[in-house]
Scaffold this motif. Structure first.
Motif, PDB file in Angstrom:
ATOM      1  N   PRO A  37      39.198  60.063  44.740  1.00  0.00           N
ATOM      2  CA  PRO A  37      40.057  60.944  44.264  1.00  0.00           C
ATOM      3  C   PRO A  37      38.702  62.133  43.157  1.00  0.00           C
ATOM      4  CG  PRO A  37      40.631  58.970  44.127  1.00  0.00           C
ATOM      5  CD  PRO A  37      39.293  58.540  44.562  1.00  0.00           C
ATOM      6  N   GLN A  38      37.788  61.109  42.258  1.00  0.00           N
ATOM      7  CA  GLN A  38      37.088  61.573  41.059  1.00  0.00           C
ATOM      8  C   GLN A  38      36.220  62.633  41.926  1.00  0.00           C
ATOM      9  OE1 GLN A  38      32.608  60.142  39.383  1.00  0.00           O
ATOM     10  NE2 GLN A  38      34.580  58.600  39.158  1.00  0.00           N
ATOM     11  N   MET A  39      36.326  62.296  43.739  1.00  0.00           N
ATOM     12  CA  MET A  39      35.087  63.696  43.752  1.00  0.00           C
ATOM     13  C   MET A  39      35.213  64.183  44.376  1.00  0.00           C
ATOM     14  SD  MET A  39      32.834  60.924  46.535  1.00  0.00           S
ATOM     15  CE  MET A  39      31.822  61.948  47.591  1.00  0.00           C
ATOM     16  N   ALA A  40      37.012  64.341  44.199  1.00  0.00           N
ATOM     17  CA  ALA A  40      37.763  65.388  45.170  1.00  0.00           C
ATOM     18  C   ALA A  40      38.274  66.608  43.888  1.00  0.00           C
ATOM     19  CB  ALA A  40      39.652  65.397  45.436  1.00  0.00           C
ATOM     20  N   GLN A  41      38.067  66.007  42.587  1.00  0.00           N
ATOM     21  CA  GLN A  41      37.819  66.297  41.614  1.00  0.00           C
ATOM     22  C   GLN A  41      36.639  67.558  40.901  1.00  0.00           C
ATOM     23  OE1 GLN A  41      39.519  63.837  37.830  1.00  0.00           O
ATOM     24  NE2 GLN A  41      41.054  63.464  38.986  1.00  0.00           N
ATOM     25  N   ASP A  42      36.276  66.752  41.527  1.00  0.00           N
ATOM     26  CA  ASP A  42      34.304  67.740  41.104  1.00  0.00           C
ATOM     27  C   ASP A  42      34.103  68.563  42.211  1.00  0.00           C
ATOM     28  OD1 ASP A  42      34.271  65.521  39.420  1.00  0.00           O
ATOM     29  OD2 ASP A  42      32.375  64.744  40.145  1.00  0.00           O
ATOM     30  N   PHE A  43      35.072  68.948  43.205  1.00  0.00           N
ATOM     31  CA  PHE A  43      34.498  69.593  44.034  1.00  0.00           C
ATOM     32  C   PHE A  43      35.499  70.495  44.581  1.00  0.00           C
ATOM     33  CE2 PHE A  43      31.231  66.522  45.688  1.00  0.00           C
ATOM     34  CZ  PHE A  43      30.446  67.262  45.802  1.00  0.00           C
ATOM     35  N   ASN A  44      36.802  70.419  43.545  1.00  0.00           N
ATOM     36  CA  ASN A  44      37.860  71.181  43.147  1.00  0.00           C
ATOM     37  C   ASN A  44      38.653  71.054  44.729  1.00  0.00           C
ATOM     38  OD1 ASN A  44      39.836  72.480  42.464  1.00  0.00           O
ATOM     39  ND2 ASN A  44      39.351  74.577  42.831  1.00  0.00           N
TER      40      ASN A  44
END
Length: 403
Positions: A37-44
């Protein structure tokens, strides 16, 4: 394998080393799951989209094993290990530095191309040294040890994320890769003597692939192991979306739930090892297939409800995942039992096909239109059903051989 080697014993240290090399895969797959989930936010992108880095890793595993298998049958097991571990460590750093989503996908493929060498060489080394009964026991022992990896990996990832961002997870994987490289250098002894190696040309590799796939003693157990194992990859690809997005589990709670299901693999693998001299390999394989199939049915039924009880979902997941403690080592032992000097190539085919099924499952998850839970359950049921049909074919084949 000669009678001299039949029933040969193995040391705990040897199994621990092979398990370390094999567990690099689960660590690379599971350690960063809490960070999705954190990576999804960073990569939009969405969590399900960032989860595509999992089938990307499966793609690298599928391709890499087909390369390492025949190479190891030609030059031995140790030299490919050197190359693969060095590539894995380098690619782990590329994941840290990935500037965008597609760069991360590419780095994960490269990471898998390096890391998959461990599982190929471990399986081949066991077949180099042991007969079918001893290898079934060795595979079970190795699964017990490497079963610790999916229990610890999400927990380690969650702990890292409490203090650092997601890139730190891949730095940890880089360090683990270097540790594996040192262990190979100092502790891994070559298991394929020069006189037993195959002098393969590029053309002969494809001929060898075809010959192995035509061998029914390999093909049907391979299919049984691949399809039942693919259910695990469906679970891994869907678990973050199901457990963290839909059921709102925290990173630590997710790690606990994931570890609980992985613990089931260790329990059944331990039981499998104890039953070696009491229950036949094929019967243990059938028991594992039935456990997984039942679990997949429970997941599908749960997915038909708007918000199924969490305990019911955990029951289905636990059965589907833990059943691999029976199906995995026994399918592997049967598939590798008659492969001899071509064990490296046979091991590569089996591993490649297994991760190809995982890749297929990861791709299909992007096209199924129902809930995350039902999508996962449908794929799990399809794979375990195909796997059980393959198990029945293995049973039929063994009965004919005994006539």
């Amino acid at each position: 394998m000669s009678e001299k080697n039949a029933g040969q014993q193995y040391s705990t240290g040897w199994i621990m080393l092979l398990a370390l090399l094999t567990s690099l895969g689960p660590l690379s797959i599971d350690m960063y799951l809490p960070a999705l989930p954190q990576m999804a936010q960073d990569f939009n992108v969405s969590t399900q989209q960032i989860a595509n880095t999992l089938p990307a890793y499966f793609l690298g595993l599928a391709i890499g094993q087909l390369i390492y298998g025949p190479i190891s049958d030609r030059i031995g097991r140790k030299k490919p290990l050197y190359f693969g571990m060095a590539l894995y460590a380098f690619a782990s750093l590329l994941c840290v530095l990935a500037p965008d989503y597609w760069s991360l996908i590419a780095a994960r493929i490269l990471q898998a191309l390096g890391g998959c060498v461990g599982v190929v060489m471990a399986r081949a080394a066991i077949r180099d040294r042991l007969d079918v009964q001893s290898s079934a026991q060795a595979f079970a022992s190795m699964m017990i040890v490497m079963g610790i990896a999916p229990i610890l990996a999400p927990t380690i990832g969650a702990i890292i994320l409490q203090f650092f961002n997601w890139q730190a997870v891949f730095i940890a994987l880089f360090i683990i890769g270097l540790m594996c490289l040192l262990c190979i250098h100092f502790f891994f002894k070559e298991t394929l003597e020069a006189e037993r190696r195959l002098n393969l040309t590029f053309k002969q590799v494809f001929i060898l692939y075809a010959a192995i796939l035509k061998d029914k003693s390999f093909r049907f157990p391979m299919m049984a192991g691949c399809f039942t194992g693919a259910a695990l990859f469906c679970y891994i690809s869907s678990a973050p979306a199901v457990l963290m997005d839909d059921y709102q589990l925290s990173q630590q709670q997710f790690a606990f739930a994931f570890g609980f299901n992985a613990l089931g693999i260790i329990v059944l693998a331990s039981l499998n090892k104890r039953l070696v001299n009491k229950v036949s390999v094929i019967n243990r394989l059938k028991i594992g297939g039935l456990i997984q199939l039942t679990g997949a049915i429970i997941i599908v039924i749960s997915g038909l409800f708007a918000h199924a009880p969490f305990i019911l979902i955990m029951l289905g997941l636990s059965m589907t995942v833990s059943g691999i403690g029976f199906t995995g080592p026994n399918a592997m032992a049967l598939a590798m039992s008659k492969q001899g000097a071509r064990a490296g190539t046979a091991s590569a085919i089996m591993g490649s096909m297994q991760f190809a099924c995982g890749l297929l499952g990861g791709i299909l998850l992007n096209f199924l239109v129902w809930s995350h839970l039902l999508n996962m359950g449908i794929l799990m049921l399809a794979f375990t059903l195909f796997g059980f049909v393959a198990i029945l074919k293995v049973t039929q084949q063994l009965k004919l051989q005994n006539i």
